[in-house]
Design a protein around this motif. Structure first.
Motif, mmCIF file in Angstrom:
data_model
loop_
_atom_site.group_PDB
_atom_site.id
_atom_site.type_symbol
_atom_site.label_atom_id
_atom_site.label_comp_id
_atom_site.label_asym_id
_atom_site.label_seq_id
_atom_site.Cartn_x
_atom_site.Cartn_y
_atom_site.Cartn_z
ATOM 1 N N HIS A 182 50.534 98.756 85.372
ATOM 2 C CA HIS A 182 49.564 99.299 86.439
ATOM 3 C C HIS A 182 49.649 100.966 86.511
ATOM 4 C CE1 HIS A 182 47.335 95.808 87.964
ATOM 5 N NE2 HIS A 182 48.467 95.103 88.146
ATOM 6 N N THR A 183 51.215 101.407 86.404
ATOM 7 C CA THR A 183 51.361 102.636 86.413
ATOM 8 C C THR A 183 50.937 103.212 85.239
ATOM 9 O OG1 THR A 183 53.417 102.227 87.495
ATOM 10 C CG2 THR A 183 53.241 104.252 86.543
ATOM 11 N N MET A 184 50.901 102.545 84.101
ATOM 12 C CA MET A 184 50.508 103.075 82.630
ATOM 13 C C MET A 184 48.781 103.389 82.916
ATOM 14 S SD MET A 184 48.211 101.608 80.455
ATOM 15 C CE MET A 184 48.270 99.915 80.723
ATOM 16 N N MET A 185 48.275 102.907 83.844
ATOM 17 C CA MET A 185 46.713 103.170 83.753
ATOM 18 C C MET A 185 46.630 104.659 84.210
ATOM 19 S SD MET A 185 45.424 99.540 85.773
ATOM 20 C CE MET A 185 43.697 100.011 86.007
ATOM 21 N N SER A 186 47.204 105.229 85.087
ATOM 22 C CA SER A 186 47.069 106.523 85.518
ATOM 23 C C SER A 186 47.631 107.596 84.626
ATOM 24 C CB SER A 186 47.712 106.702 86.875
ATOM 25 O OG SER A 186 48.991 106.606 86.859
ATOM 26 N N ALA B 175 43.831 98.933 74.146
ATOM 27 C CA ALA B 175 42.177 98.480 74.810
ATOM 28 C C ALA B 175 41.920 99.139 76.108
ATOM 29 C CB ALA B 175 42.194 96.766 74.683
ATOM 30 N N VAL B 176 43.044 99.397 76.750
ATOM 31 C CA VAL B 176 42.942 99.902 77.917
ATOM 32 C C VAL B 176 42.522 101.281 78.004
ATOM 33 C CG1 VAL B 176 44.147 100.648 80.197
ATOM 34 C CG2 VAL B 176 44.969 98.723 78.896
ATOM 35 N N PRO B 177 41.099 101.375 78.747
ATOM 36 C CA PRO B 177 40.304 103.012 78.553
ATOM 37 C C PRO B 177 41.267 104.163 79.034
ATOM 38 C CG PRO B 177 39.116 101.288 79.769
ATOM 39 C CD PRO B 177 40.584 100.797 79.480
ATOM 40 N N ASP B 178 40.969 105.170 78.590
ATOM 41 C CA ASP B 178 41.483 106.470 78.791
ATOM 42 C C ASP B 178 41.651 106.754 80.513
ATOM 43 O OD1 ASP B 178 41.269 109.456 79.266
ATOM 44 O OD2 ASP B 178 42.654 109.303 77.769
ATOM 45 N N SER B 179 42.601 107.503 81.095
ATOM 46 C CA SER B 179 42.794 107.503 82.262
ATOM 47 C C SER B 179 41.514 108.156 83.089
ATOM 48 C CB SER B 179 44.271 108.265 82.597
ATOM 49 O OG SER B 179 43.928 109.620 82.277
ATOM 50 N N LYS B 180 40.716 108.981 82.202
ATOM 51 C CA LYS B 180 39.790 109.762 82.635
ATOM 52 C C LYS B 180 38.371 108.710 82.788
ATOM 53 C CE LYS B 180 41.217 114.317 80.982
ATOM 54 N NZ LYS B 180 40.795 115.261 79.866
ATOM 55 N N GLN B 181 38.425 107.616 82.259
ATOM 56 C CA GLN B 181 37.110 106.880 81.973
ATOM 57 C C GLN B 181 37.633 105.437 82.835
ATOM 58 O OE1 GLN B 181 36.389 106.623 77.783
ATOM 59 N NE2 GLN B 181 35.486 108.658 77.721
ATOM 60 N N ILE B 182 38.926 105.473 83.128
ATOM 61 C CA ILE B 182 39.338 104.218 83.689
ATOM 62 C C ILE B 182 38.574 103.783 85.025
ATOM 63 C CG2 ILE B 182 41.406 104.661 85.097
ATOM 64 C CD1 ILE B 182 42.751 102.545 83.371
ATOM 65 N N ASP B 183 38.584 102.521 85.160
ATOM 66 C CA ASP B 183 37.985 102.051 86.532
ATOM 67 C C ASP B 183 39.000 101.080 87.044
ATOM 68 O OD1 ASP B 183 36.778 100.349 88.620
ATOM 69 O OD2 ASP B 183 35.015 100.982 87.929
ATOM 70 N N MET B 184 39.853 101.328 88.354
ATOM 71 C CA MET B 184 40.842 100.835 88.642
ATOM 72 C C MET B 184 40.595 99.205 89.153
ATOM 73 S SD MET B 184 43.669 102.627 88.510
ATOM 74 C CE MET B 184 44.204 104.363 88.131
ATOM 75 N N GLU B 185 39.424 98.922 89.578
ATOM 76 C CA GLU B 185 39.352 97.840 89.934
ATOM 77 C C GLU B 185 38.753 96.967 88.534
ATOM 78 O OE1 GLU B 185 35.947 95.567 92.881
ATOM 79 O OE2 GLU B 185 36.204 97.487 92.791
ATOM 80 N N ARG B 186 38.074 97.640 87.965
ATOM 81 C CA ARG B 186 37.720 96.775 86.639
ATOM 82 C C ARG B 186 38.685 96.503 85.548
ATOM 83 N NH1 ARG B 186 34.197 100.415 83.160
ATOM 84 N NH2 ARG B 186 36.272 101.265 82.464
ATOM 85 N N ASP B 187 39.498 97.543 85.268
ATOM 86 C CA ASP B 187 40.472 97.416 84.274
ATOM 87 C C ASP B 187 41.786 96.969 84.659
ATOM 88 O OD1 ASP B 187 38.519 98.527 82.354
ATOM 89 O OD2 ASP B 187 38.987 100.490 83.263
ATOM 90 N N SER B 188 41.964 97.016 85.873
ATOM 91 C CA SER B 188 43.424 96.386 86.515
ATOM 92 C C SER B 188 43.922 95.104 85.688
ATOM 93 C CB SER B 188 43.433 96.246 88.006
ATOM 94 O OG SER B 188 42.514 95.362 88.402
ATOM 95 N N GLU B 189 43.067 94.151 85.607
ATOM 96 C CA GLU B 189 43.405 92.852 85.032
ATOM 97 C C GLU B 189 43.539 92.880 83.568
ATOM 98 O OE1 GLU B 189 40.305 89.915 85.528
ATOM 99 O OE2 GLU B 189 40.554 89.988 87.947
ATOM 100 N N LEU B 190 43.073 93.982 83.167
ATOM 101 C CA LEU B 190 43.292 94.028 81.474
ATOM 102 C C LEU B 190 44.717 94.801 81.400
ATOM 103 C CD1 LEU B 190 42.485 94.247 78.610
ATOM 104 C CD2 LEU B 190 41.395 96.571 79.095
#
Length: 240
Positions: free
Chosen positions: A51-55, A149-164
């Motif tokens: 989850h930290t990786m997403m940001s 496969a996780v989108p870039d932090s600028k394009q990421i949607d926390m709610e949509r991509d958290s499961e990924l």
């Protein structure tokens, strides 16, 4: 004496191998399914990592972590192959090994068939570890694909991509689980070396190994610190 196929081995040796196998596989099942074990605690930390990786904009560190985990598992996987090959060579030299053991005063007098049986059991342990390490490598490599496969932090949607993102941590945790199974096989293989001394010594050493593993998996200071910090992080999250 008890007949087993074409082998004739002492009953006490059969009891020892049954005891060791039961302890080994039984502890694997217990440790992998216990909620407060070191491994399952680390699974939660892997989920936090994902989850930290997403940001993060730059995920080189995350890919390096996965590569590091894969390299460690690959080392043990290749080592299992080399050890297995060495054990097959030892089986071929069973006659000489039997003569050496029978000349050592503190070792139980043995037979050629018993020596071959013990080496064969060691081969099974390391073949088991090889398959565990091989599957762990696969799972770590798949977690790397999910990371990509996780989108870039600028394009990421926390709610949509958290499961990924969580899937990446889950796959890494599964890889760790099979890696730990392989490492435990090494512990029990080391204990199996004492089988050449006496079956009763072997059973005592296997029991001792179980106690060591239990202390490290459930009562170690490492686990206490991880759980303590984990509780602090959870408390801070709730306060927000």
């Amino acid at each position: 004496m008890t007949a087993l196929s074409n082998l004739t081995i002492p009953t006490l040796d059969l009891v020892a191998v049954i005891w060791a196998t039961t302890c080994w596989l039984g502890y694997n099942y217990y440790a992998n399914n216990a909620k407060r074990s070191l491994m399952n605690t680390m699974v939660k930390w892997r989920i936090k990592w994902s989850h930290t990786m997403m940001s993060r904009e730059n995920r080189i560190v995350d890919s390096q972590v996965i590569n590091g985990l894969s390299r460690v598992v690959t080392f043990f996987c290749s080592t299992s192959i080399f050890i297995t090959a060495g054990l097959f060579a030892s089986i071929g030299a069973s006659q000489q090994i039997m003569e050496i053991i029978n000349q050592i005063s503190f070792m139980q007098t043995t037979t050629l068939q018993a020596i071959e049986f013990k080496f064969s059991f060691l081969v099974l342990i390391f073949v088991f570890s090889f398959f565990k390490f091989g599957w762990a490598i696969t799972q770590h490599s798949y977690s790397a694909v999910v990371l990509a496969a996780v989108p870039d932090s600028k394009q990421i949607d926390m709610e949509r991509d958290s499961e990924l993102a969580q899937l990446m941590g889950t796959l890494s945790g599964l890889g760790s689980r099979h890696f730990n199974d392989g490492i435990r096989a090494y512990y029990f293989a080391t204990a199996t070396m004492t089988w050449f001394i006496h079956p009763l010594v072997y059973m005592l050493v296997v029991t001792w190994v179980i106690l060591i593993l239990h202390r490290r998996d459930f009562r170690s200071k490492l686990l206490q610190h991880l759980n303590k910090l984990d509780d602090v992080i959870d408390t801070e999250r709730v306060s927000r």
